[in-house]
Design a protein around this motif. Structure first.
Motif, short mmCIF file in Angstrom:
data_model
loop_
_atom_site.label_atom_id
_atom_site.label_comp_id
_atom_site.label_asym_id
_atom_site.label_seq_id
_atom_site.Cartn_x
_atom_site.Cartn_y
_atom_site.Cartn_z
N ARG A 507 0.89 -1.29 0.13
CA ARG A 507 -0.02 0.10 -0.11
C ARG A 507 0.93 1.23 0.13
NH1 ARG A 507 -4.15 0.01 4.63
NH2 ARG A 507 -2.43 0.98 5.91
N ILE A 508 0.60 2.24 -0.70
CA ILE A 508 1.21 3.50 -0.89
C ILE A 508 0.44 4.62 -0.20
CG2 ILE A 508 2.44 4.97 -2.54
CD1 ILE A 508 3.05 2.72 -4.34
N ASP A 509 1.16 5.39 0.62
CA ASP A 509 0.52 6.56 1.07
C ASP A 509 -0.87 6.32 1.70
OD1 ASP A 509 2.70 7.88 0.24
OD2 ASP A 509 1.80 8.76 -1.45
N SER A 510 -0.98 5.09 2.24
CA SER A 510 -2.41 4.67 2.78
C SER A 510 -3.49 4.60 2.19
CB SER A 510 -2.76 5.57 4.24
OG SER A 510 -1.47 5.67 4.99
N GLU A 511 -3.31 4.67 0.67
CA GLU A 511 -4.43 4.69 -0.25
C GLU A 511 -4.72 3.14 -0.73
OE1 GLU A 511 -6.26 7.04 -1.90
OE2 GLU A 511 -5.34 8.67 -0.43
N GLU A 512 -5.85 3.05 -0.89
CA GLU A 512 -6.23 1.56 -1.31
C GLU A 512 -5.79 1.52 -2.84
OE1 GLU A 512 -7.81 -1.04 0.24
OE2 GLU A 512 -7.25 -0.09 1.87
N ILE A 513 -5.18 0.29 -3.35
CA ILE A 513 -4.84 0.09 -4.61
C ILE A 513 -6.31 0.26 -5.45
CG2 ILE A 513 -4.32 -1.83 -6.26
CD1 ILE A 513 -2.71 -3.19 -4.18
N SER A 514 -7.29 -0.32 -5.01
CA SER A 514 -8.84 -0.23 -5.72
C SER A 514 -9.59 0.57 -4.65
CB SER A 514 -9.28 -1.61 -5.94
OG SER A 514 -8.47 -2.30 -6.84
N VAL A 558 3.08 6.74 -8.99
CA VAL A 558 3.83 5.77 -8.98
C VAL A 558 3.62 4.35 -9.44
CG1 VAL A 558 4.91 4.15 -6.95
CG2 VAL A 558 4.61 6.65 -6.31
N THR A 559 4.29 3.56 -9.98
CA THR A 559 4.05 2.39 -10.63
C THR A 559 4.90 1.40 -9.58
OG1 THR A 559 3.83 3.01 -12.83
CG2 THR A 559 4.43 0.65 -12.39
N HIS A 560 3.99 0.32 -9.30
CA HIS A 560 4.65 -0.77 -8.43
C HIS A 560 4.83 -2.03 -9.30
CE1 HIS A 560 3.59 -4.07 -5.26
NE2 HIS A 560 4.95 -3.95 -5.52
N ARG A 561 5.82 -2.51 -9.05
CA ARG A 561 6.35 -3.89 -10.11
C ARG A 561 7.09 -4.84 -9.02
NH1 ARG A 561 12.08 -4.37 -12.98
NH2 ARG A 561 11.90 -6.49 -13.61
N ARG A 562 6.53 -6.05 -9.20
CA ARG A 562 6.62 -7.13 -8.28
C ARG A 562 7.31 -8.32 -9.08
NH1 ARG A 562 3.25 -9.01 -3.00
NH2 ARG A 562 4.79 -7.35 -1.94
N GLU A 582 7.55 9.17 -9.38
CA GLU A 582 7.88 10.93 -8.72
C GLU A 582 7.54 11.00 -7.14
OE1 GLU A 582 5.65 13.71 -10.75
OE2 GLU A 582 6.04 12.86 -12.70
N GLY A 583 8.34 11.78 -6.54
CA GLY A 583 8.20 12.27 -5.32
C GLY A 583 8.85 10.81 -4.12
N ARG A 584 8.27 11.40 -3.03
CA ARG A 584 8.36 10.75 -1.72
C ARG A 584 7.14 10.06 -0.99
NH1 ARG A 584 12.75 11.30 1.89
NH2 ARG A 584 12.35 10.67 4.22
N HIS A 585 7.22 9.03 -0.67
CA HIS A 585 5.86 8.22 -0.40
C HIS A 585 6.14 7.33 0.96
CE1 HIS A 585 3.99 9.58 -4.02
NE2 HIS A 585 5.32 9.22 -4.80
N ARG A 586 4.99 6.97 1.33
CA ARG A 586 5.00 6.12 2.58
C ARG A 586 4.73 4.70 1.92
NH1 ARG A 586 5.97 5.17 7.53
NH2 ARG A 586 4.58 3.64 8.59
N PHE A 587 5.52 3.63 2.13
CA PHE A 587 5.20 2.19 1.37
C PHE A 587 5.12 1.19 2.80
CE2 PHE A 587 7.93 4.59 -1.54
CZ PHE A 587 7.44 4.42 -2.47
N GLU A 588 4.09 0.36 2.46
CA GLU A 588 3.68 -0.46 3.45
C GLU A 588 3.48 -1.93 2.92
OE1 GLU A 588 0.71 1.13 6.89
OE2 GLU A 588 0.21 1.94 4.60
N PHE A 589 4.36 -2.81 3.38
CA PHE A 589 4.34 -4.10 2.95
C PHE A 589 3.75 -5.10 4.00
CE2 PHE A 589 7.81 -1.43 1.52
CZ PHE A 589 8.26 -1.68 0.30
N PHE A 590 2.61 -5.72 3.32
CA PHE A 590 1.92 -6.39 4.05
C PHE A 590 1.98 -8.11 4.13
CE2 PHE A 590 -0.55 -2.54 3.67
CZ PHE A 590 -0.92 -2.16 5.03
N PHE A 591 2.11 -8.78 5.18
CA PHE A 591 2.50 -10.10 5.30
C PHE A 591 1.17 -10.88 6.23
CE2 PHE A 591 6.26 -8.58 3.72
CZ PHE A 591 6.73 -9.59 2.69
#
Length: 670
Positions: A507-514, A558-562, A582-591
């Motif tokens: 998740r990026i910037d606390s925003e939902e993917i969908s 931002v584009t997320h490639r995995r 572009e820019g500075r963001h908050r990234f959260e990786f969930f398990f």
């Protein structure tokens, strides 16, 4: 949608509104029942006594081949599953006491069953015209629980027990509850007539139960008359309220069609029967072209609903085969592909993963099973498709005997047991990818969801889970999708369980993917369809490289490639996440972990999830410092059920481009 489809949808909705307005104006709870005169007209030259004689003397046609020769089927079930007699009796005794299991919970429904009440919330739906019945009642009430009761699956449970024990109390209870349901549910009134799908599934289960009770002395002409009146009203309601849409028909419309087909085939004496059969058969094949992708996956983007749709089409194919209705070969190929998807997605322990929604919906339940047990479909497939690929063991599943009877047993036994276990596989059109190791000592399995929102982008049962992974290792699930929990009972819970943070992605910037929109429980604002850059599977490794652009909507996109690599030789996964833009963001990786695991973090932020026999270790790697925390989670292994679990969340704030990787190591417990 094309211009003709848009025009067709507008016209369809206008006709539907007019039809329902006329129905509202003319209907009353006393006038909508099928009368004696109406039954006589529907039967035409056929007599009620003649129809009752055909049914009670086991003359063709039948719902399944196993129910056609019931005596032989029962003998075979007792031979293969002697424990089924006692188990079925326990279930039937509970039903006699009106203790009925809905999803994972047994409810005591009292001396007279209230067919309109949610027993969990203790809230009753009003007996209004079906066009005015509210879907949401509040106070935690869940219409799906009410509908599950009124699908009448427990009638088949009673019928199975009766077939195995000949206990007439079960036949008496079936008829008492049937009469109670009939009296309390006037056609086109109340919550149980809201949509055609529920009416159709109920009709199929009434017919299945009738087949199982047909030899009872309690099955009199009067009982057959009641059932015929019910089936006429059910068929007419379905035909008048088909859930078709040019925008995107779904499993609802398929259910409508199979309901019409089953009523028409099994009750050929009815005036409308032949029309219902021809109408539904043509459209079921047309919908198979539309709703089943070329790789065999149901286009709604949900494994739970894929199982349900497999059951719908399997019943259609088996009935057609038994009654000499020809189905072109290419549709048999699509049916085989649907079963093949099941074969590949089943985990090494035979359970199913969860991708998207799952409300545990079934068409027929000849045997009680946990919600994630789809393994019986392999026996059904082996017999229906007549291919050893689907024969996973030497013993046929009980469901396949009720479906196919002695012929099914003989067909199953003529096949060799498959010596080719499922391998890694890309389902390219649905964009679901399965990674497996071939080492039986260290079974490793992952399923990765790169699909869109389903219904060709329109959405219904997908989650906010682009690039999410579910991991199974050493005979247990470690990382998992959370399931569904509820639909309409709670918008908060509904959105929580389909949220990005409840899936194993980023998740990026606390925003939902969908993104969700308030009040819309089965759709997202905009479709997300990841792009698959590479799928490579060899004896040494599986590599999936995919990306999504959902976060291109941010002010600084931002584009997320995995890239997910399974090293089959070393027995571990590497997950590499790349972010550009572009820019500075908050990234959260969930398990997000399965239930029953002890989850810990060490000083190096290595996470371990373990039980007594196995562990999964997650080792992060980044040029930036990652924060890590353990957070409480819920898991819903069955609809309406919540169990405690845990998640590890790694996070950081950084500029893009950024690369973060994780290694997942499975190890046996000490």
């Amino acid at each position: 949608m094309t211009a003709p489809e848009v025009a067709g949808e507008v016209l369809l909705r206008a006709r539907r509104r007019l039809s329902r307005a006329i129905s509202r104006a003319s209907d009353s709870p006393q006038s909508t029942y099928v009368s004696d005169a109406d039954l006589r007209r529907s039967l035409g030259e056929q007599s009620l006594a003649g129809v009752a004689f055909r049914i009670c003397n086991s003359l063709e046609p039948h719902l399944t081949q196993g129910l056609a020769d019931l005596e032989t089927t029962v003998t075979t079930v007792k031979e293969f599953f002697p424990e089924a007699v006692a188990a079925s009796r326990l279930e039937a005794e509970a039903i006699l006491d009106h203790r009925i299991t809905l999803f994972s919970h047994e409810y005591e429904l009292g001396s007279r069953i209230d067919w309109h009440r949610d027993p969990q919330a203790n809230l009753q739906w009003p007996l209004l015209h079906f066009t005015h019945v509210p879907l949401v009642m509040g106070r935690g009430a869940d219409v799906r629980v009410v509908w599950e009761l009124n699908r009448l699956h427990h009638f088949v449970t009673l019928g199975r027990a009766y077939s195995l024990t000949n206990d007439e109390r079960y036949a008496e209870e079936f008829l008492l509850q049937l009469a109670s349901w009939y009296e309390d549910n006037p056609p086109r009134f109340g919550v149980n007539w809201m949509i055609g799908m529920e009416v159709a599934i109920r009709a199929v289960n009434i017919i299945a139960a009738l087949e199982m009770f047909r030899g009872s002395p309690n099955m009199t002409d009067e009982a057959i008359e009641l059932i015929l009146k019910m089936l006429i009203s059910h068929g007419r309601f379905i035909r008048d309220n088909l859930e078709f849409s040019y925008r995107g028909a779904s499993n609802h419309y398929l259910s409508d069609l199979i309901g019409l087909f089953v009523i028409g085939i099994t009750m050929p004496e009815l005036r409308e029967a032949s029309g219902w059969v021809s109408y539904s058969a043509r459209r079921l094949l047309k919908e198979m072209d539309r709703q089943v992708l070329a790789d065999g996956v149901d286009y709604e983007g949900s494994i739970g609903y894929h199982r349900f749709v497999v059951e719908l089409f399997a019943l259609f194919f088996s009935i057609s085969q038994a009654n000499g209705l020809e189905i072109p070969g290419r549709y048999w190929g699509r049916m085989e592909a649907m079963f093949d998807f099941v074969r590949y997605y089943l985990k090494p322990d035979g359970t199913a993963p969860i991708v998207g929604d799952s409300d545990d919906g079934r068409l027929l339940k000849f045997k009680a099973r946990p919600a994630d047990d789809h393994s019986y479909l392999m026996s059904v497939a082996a017999v229906l498709i007549e291919k050893e690929t689907f024969k996973q063991s030497s013993r046929i599943d009980e469901e396949a005997l009720w479906w196919f009877g002695l012929r099914g047993r003989e067909a199953f036994e003529s096949l060799a047991i498959s010596e080719q276990p499922p391998s890694s596989r890309a389902f390219r059109e649905s964009q679901i990818f399965i990674q497996r190791s071939a080492n039986p000592e260290v079974p490793l399995y992952a399923i990765i969801d790169c699909g869109d929102h389903g219904l060709r982008g329109h959405g219904s049962h997908a989650h906010s889970d682009a690039l999410s992974i579910e991991v199974f290792a050493l005979n247990r699930t470690f990382l998992r999708d959370p399931g569904t929990c509820v639909y309409t009972a709670s918008e908060r819970k509904r959105n929580l369980f389909r949220s990005t943070g409840y899936h194993n992605t980023v998740r990026i910037d606390s925003e939902e993917i969908s993104q969700t929109r308030e009040g819309e429980l089965f759709a997202f604002i905009q479709n997300v369809r990841p792009q698959v850059n590479l799928w490579e599977s060899t004896a040494e490794r599986d590599v999936l490289d995919a990306e999504h652009q959902a976060y291109e909507r941010l002010a600084q996109p931002v584009t997320h490639r995995r890239v997910i690599t399974l090293d089959k030789r070393e027995g571990h996964w590497t997950i590499q996440d790349f972010f550009t833009g572009e820019g500075r963001h908050r990234f959260e990786f969930f398990f997000n972990f399965d239930v029953g695991l002890e989850v810990t973090l060490d000083p190096a932020n290595h996470a371990t999830a373990r039980d007594a026999s196995a562990a999964l270790i997650i080792i992060p790697a980044s040029d930036h410092k990652l924060d890590a925390k353990i957070e409480a989670r819920w898991v819903s292994p069955a609809y309406g059920l919540r169990l405690n679990s845990s998640a590890i969340i790694y996070s950081l704030t950084a500029k893009v481009p950024l690369a973060v990787s994780f290694q997942l190591l499975a190890s046996k417990g000490e």
